[in-house]
Write a protein that holds these residues in place. Sequence first.
Motif, PDB file in Angstrom:
ATOM      1  N   MET A   1     -25.425  50.220 112.606  1.00  0.00           N
ATOM      2  CA  MET A   1     -25.146  50.809 113.911  1.00  0.00           C
ATOM      3  C   MET A   1     -25.178  52.323 113.768  1.00  0.00           C
ATOM      4  O   MET A   1     -24.435  52.897 112.964  1.00  0.00           O
ATOM      5  CB  MET A   1     -23.780  50.352 114.415  1.00  0.00           C
ATOM      6  CG  MET A   1     -23.443  50.800 115.811  1.00  0.00           C
ATOM      7  SD  MET A   1     -24.160  49.796 117.129  1.00  0.00           S
ATOM      8  CE  MET A   1     -23.317  48.226 116.927  1.00  0.00           C
TER       9      MET A   1
ATOM     10  N   GLU B   1     -22.584  42.917 120.004  1.00  0.00           N
ATOM     11  CA  GLU B   1     -21.832  44.098 119.567  1.00  0.00           C
ATOM     12  C   GLU B   1     -22.516  45.378 120.028  1.00  0.00           C
ATOM     13  O   GLU B   1     -21.850  46.329 120.450  1.00  0.00           O
ATOM     14  CB  GLU B   1     -21.666  44.089 118.048  1.00  0.00           C
ATOM     15  CG  GLU B   1     -20.718  43.018 117.555  1.00  0.00           C
ATOM     16  CD  GLU B   1     -20.714  42.868 116.042  1.00  0.00           C
ATOM     17  OE1 GLU B   1     -21.304  43.721 115.332  1.00  0.00           O
ATOM     18  OE2 GLU B   1     -20.128  41.878 115.563  1.00  0.00           O
TER      19      GLU B   1
ATOM     20  N   LYS C   1     -21.025  48.158 122.406  1.00  0.00           N
ATOM     21  CA  LYS C   1     -20.933  49.536 121.924  1.00  0.00           C
ATOM     22  C   LYS C   1     -21.570  50.514 122.922  1.00  0.00           C
ATOM     23  O   LYS C   1     -21.090  51.630 123.105  1.00  0.00           O
ATOM     24  CB  LYS C   1     -21.615  49.654 120.558  1.00  0.00           C
ATOM     25  CG  LYS C   1     -21.526  51.006 119.921  1.00  0.00           C
ATOM     26  CD  LYS C   1     -20.221  51.216 119.223  1.00  0.00           C
ATOM     27  CE  LYS C   1     -20.245  52.484 118.395  1.00  0.00           C
ATOM     28  NZ  LYS C   1     -18.935  52.830 117.880  1.00  0.00           N
TER      29      LYS C   1
END
Length: 187
Positions: free
Chosen positions: A17, A82, A86
């Motif tokens: 990420m 996710e 985010k």
Amino acid sequence: MREESNPPLFLLCNGEMLPADDALLPVTDRAVAFGAGVFETIAAYYGTPFALEKHIARLRAGMEYFGIDLELPVDLEQQLRELIEKNQLTDECPARVRITVTAGPVAGTPCWIMEATATPQHASVAALITGPFVRNDQSPLSAFKTINYGDNHAAMQAVIRAGKTEALFSNTRGNLCEGTWSNFFFL
């Protein structure tokens, strides 16, 4: 092929990420030199990717055709969720998820990138131009979504010069097939 009006805040690049501006692709990647890569764009409804298995199957078929030897993560759906969270898109309906896989450098590892953005907003009425834009329906690549969108970029430049909204492509038989950034259907 609209320029991105809703850039992502974060990307997943090879499983990491990252802030979107920190993700880099090597200039030696065959995606840069040859357009060797595939992608899928997937709608996500309230944080859940739609028809993910079908999109991943087509992505894998394109990877196989290009000889891209890469195992996608087994927890791909969880990673997508996710990423959507985010980027604060869980309330979007739909949000847009894109998975891109590049061939990588000749002696290197392929790269996979996932991004999630708000769905671009388009006018409810489009002013169109047609031709000379042709999709080669005889091409072996026509079954895949490749990252080589040079034709779309050239067509969108013609759209901009004409002060219009979208360009429609025909195929080699003269049948209308799609736009630079849109699909169309006749009922």
